[in-house]
Scaffold this active site. Structure first.
Site, mmCIF file in Angstrom:
data_model
loop_
_atom_site.group_PDB
_atom_site.id
_atom_site.type_symbol
_atom_site.label_atom_id
_atom_site.label_comp_id
_atom_site.label_asym_id
_atom_site.label_seq_id
_atom_site.Cartn_x
_atom_site.Cartn_y
_atom_site.Cartn_z
ATOM 1 N N ALA A 45 -0.152 24.317 24.457
ATOM 2 C CA ALA A 45 0.979 25.135 24.015
ATOM 3 C C ALA A 45 0.373 26.300 23.228
ATOM 4 C CB ALA A 45 1.904 24.309 23.142
ATOM 5 N N SER B 127 1.888 27.202 14.034
ATOM 6 C CA SER B 127 1.526 26.391 15.201
ATOM 7 C C SER B 127 2.805 25.844 15.837
ATOM 8 C CB SER B 127 0.568 25.275 14.798
ATOM 9 O OG SER B 127 0.029 24.663 15.948
ATOM 10 N N ASN B 128 2.720 24.753 16.561
ATOM 11 C CA ASN B 128 3.898 24.170 17.220
ATOM 12 C C ASN B 128 3.714 22.655 17.308
ATOM 13 O OD1 ASN B 128 2.499 23.522 19.826
ATOM 14 N ND2 ASN B 128 2.193 25.746 19.780
ATOM 15 N N PHE B 129 4.730 21.973 17.861
ATOM 16 C CA PHE B 129 4.726 20.507 17.821
ATOM 17 C C PHE B 129 3.949 19.828 18.950
ATOM 18 C CE2 PHE B 129 8.748 21.416 15.450
ATOM 19 C CZ PHE B 129 8.345 20.858 14.238
ATOM 20 N N SER B 130 3.185 20.571 19.721
ATOM 21 C CA SER B 130 2.468 19.935 20.830
ATOM 22 C C SER B 130 1.545 18.815 20.320
ATOM 23 C CB SER B 130 1.625 20.984 21.562
ATOM 24 O OG SER B 130 0.777 20.334 22.484
#
Ligand code: CTP
Length: 221
Positions: free
Chosen positions: A101, A37-40
């Site tokens: 994101a 995943s990502n930091f959104s």
């Protein structure tokens, strides 16, 4: 329910508008316990949805986070789930804002069972490209306004100008993620809104205020 949402904008400038907004980072599962995943934080997308609601719109927030709101919230995990939800809800909507994101890649093969450690010091995961939701909906936009929200860590305006052409959306909100004081988990932001021939700068303010200004720019200018 968020108490601040009870303070409605009585002029209701977005009454009769149906707006679909995506938020959060997509979750691409590798196996039952792991994912990419990502930091959104989902804060900008949620602020856009809250403000659209307060301005009188019929709102659907398609989010990777569980949140309770007085408007419709559809929970999704992966980019493929988000694509399905967006395509379903885009019909009859006046505007879609892709603030999520979306992971560009997912695991080529999801492992039904937990992936076991081996004696090798290295492991390889094959990734395949996810669909580009913004580009897909921009190809068939009809009367629906399509807004992208991009994240750049360098050459903000140069990259955003290339991106709006490649994606084919009507507006692209450009975020500079190299700055520690704005973006991602911060409560503040500073953005540029690009359209075909214009660029508008929104100076640093709370995500809530920036969200309202974006909606006013897209619908009221
Ligand atoms: N986006 C999308 N589907 C994807 C990737 C991105 O719909 N598979 C949308 C995002 O929701 C955002 C816009 O495209 O509205 C720009 O996203 P961004 O992450 O800045 O750009 P990418 O297209 O992923 O390109 P890159 O990672 O190379 O900068």
């Amino acid at each position: 329910m968020n108490k601040t949402l009870e303070i409605l904008d009585h002029s209701q400038p977005l009454k009769d508008k149906k707006i679909v907004i995506t938020a959060g980072g997509t979750i691409e599962k590798l196996d039952p316990v792991r994912y990419i995943s990502n930091f959104s934080s989902g804060k900008m997308g949620t602020a856009l949805a809250d403000n659209a609601y307060m301005m009188g719109a019929d709102v659907e927030l398609i989010s990777t986070f569980d949140i309770e709101r007085p408007y419709k919230v559809t929970k999704v995990l992966s980019a493929l789930d988000m694509l399905d939800a967006v395509l379903k809800s885009k019909e009859n909507s006046d505007c879609v804002i892709m603030s999520a994101a979306v992971a560009d890649y997912r695991a080529e093969n999801y492992a039904e069972q937990k992936i076991k450690k081996t004696s090798d010091d290295k492991m390889t995961v094959n990734l395949i490209k996810n669909p580009d939701i913004l580009k897909t909906i921009s190809e068939n936009k009809g009367d629906t306004k399509i807004v992208g929200v991009c994240a750049e860590s360098e050459n903000l305006l140069k990259n955003a100008k290339i991106k709006i052409k490649n994606k084919g959306c009507d507006y692209l909100v450009a975020n500079d993620i190299s700055r520690k004081d704005i973006g991602f988990s911060s409560d503040e932001n500073e953005v540029y809104i690009l359209s075909e021939n214009k660029t508008k700068h929104l100076k640093k303010a709370s995500k809530n205020k920036i969200a309202k200004q974006i909606l006013e720019y897209v619908f009221c200018e």
